[in-house]
Write an enzyme that holds these catalytic residues in place. Structure first.
Site, short mmCIF file in Angstrom:
data_model
loop_
_atom_site.label_atom_id
_atom_site.label_comp_id
_atom_site.label_asym_id
_atom_site.label_seq_id
_atom_site.Cartn_x
_atom_site.Cartn_y
_atom_site.Cartn_z
N LYS A 66 32.94 -27.02 -110.71
CA LYS A 66 32.31 -26.57 -111.97
C LYS A 66 31.06 -27.36 -112.33
O LYS A 66 30.12 -26.82 -112.91
CB LYS A 66 33.32 -26.64 -113.12
N TYR A 219 48.32 -24.25 -115.21
CA TYR A 219 49.31 -23.17 -115.11
C TYR A 219 50.28 -23.49 -113.98
O TYR A 219 49.87 -23.85 -112.88
CB TYR A 219 48.63 -21.81 -114.86
#
Ligand code: ATR
Length: 279
Positions: A66, A219
């Site tokens: 990122k 997650y």
């Protein structure tokens, strides 16, 4: 014509983004094709350029690229620039690559809409000061919490992060030991990496109460260690599946000009996940 997208990361095999985006495509009647692409730090830039040259309309970028993605873009929107993090690249018709960060908007939408928790005038504790934390600070501050504290194992990194955003609201920062005198927080967001491999930050129990939402940005199909800690203190605990869906909806809006109704895909997504786990 089919609009092509991918998510680039390392590792990437287990990313749910293709499933989510295809559900969005079905719902909005958009003809899209969304794949997973593995890259290395050395190959990342070329992978993006090759994908664009092949006629793609955009890509998502996930860990660990990122920050690197900022440098691959011709333009970066101010929010992503300040965060130093791009998770969505729009490959425009004029050939420009424009970088966005939809993680924070996704987190805020998930907490407010899917978990029905207000952020405005609430006490927020953000754990971690790495890339995942940087991406969510500005949208969280925009909800105008009453207190916003960033705690990190390395206290100086938390202070550096707070300084970057200090003109946008009141926020404080420190190490985990400085939390010992804190009142309970309404929302505790775990943006540290170890929870994915079973660890969690060493934070004192006085920061949590039964009214707290303990939100793990990771997650996993089973409860993470952070979620288990939250539940042990009778708090409500959740993982980052909703954030994944909501940040994807923001990316879909940038690319396709329509924001899917995320509530409608959760039942189908849970069904698909249950099948994958049984397989
Ligand atoms: P990401 O992009 O996933 O946020 P990162 O930029 O490497 O990854 O940041 C990792 C975050 O997890 C940091 O806040 C890091 O704390 P330090 O800044 O003190 O390194 C935190 N972290 C990693 N391992 C940790 C551990 N064992 N205990 C507590 N925090 C940890």
């Amino acid at each position: 014509m089919t609009n092509r997208y991918t998510v680039i990361g390392q590792p990437i095999a287990h990313s749910l983004s293709p499933v989510v985006h295809h559900l969005f495509g079905d719902q909005t009647l958009r003809d899209i094709h969304y794949t997973r692409t593995e890259a290395s730090p050395e190959s990342f830039e070329q992978v993006v350029l090759d994908f664009q040259a092949a006629g793609a309309k955009g890509c998502n970028v996930t860990a660990p690229f990122k920050e690197q993605a900022v440098g691959v873009c011709d333009d970066v929107v101010p929010l992503a620039m300040r965060a130093g993090s791009v998770n969505t690249i729009h490959m425009q018709q004029d050939g420009k690559r424009v970088g966005h960060s939809t993680d924070g908007a996704g987190l805020v939408a998930d907490i407010q809409n899917n978990h029905s928790r207000a952020l405005n005038a609430k006490r927020i504790l953000l754990l971690g000061a790495g890339g995942a934390a940087r991406g969510v600070v500005e949208p969280l501050l925009a909800t105008k919490p009453s207190h916003f504290h960033i705690a990190n194992r390395t206290a100086s990194k938390a202070s550096d992060l707070a300084t970057i955003f200090s003109d946008l609201g009141t926020l404080s920062a420190g190490g985990y030991d400085a939390l010992e005198l804190a009142e309970p927080y309404d929302i505790i967001i775990n943006a540290t990496t170890p929870s994915a491999d079973g660890g969690m930050p060493d934070i004192p129990p006085n920061v949590i109460s039964e009214n707290t939402l303990a939100y793990d940005m990771t997650y996993a199909s089973l409860d993470t260690v952070f979620m288990q800690w939250g539940k042990r203190h009778r708090a409500t605990a959740c993982n980052g599946l909703g954030m994944l869906v909501e940040q994807a909806a923001e990316a879909f809006l940038i690319w396709e000009g329509i924001r899917p109704q995320t509530q409608l895909i959760f039942p189908r997504l849970h069904e698909i996940l249950a099948k994958t786990e049984r397989a």
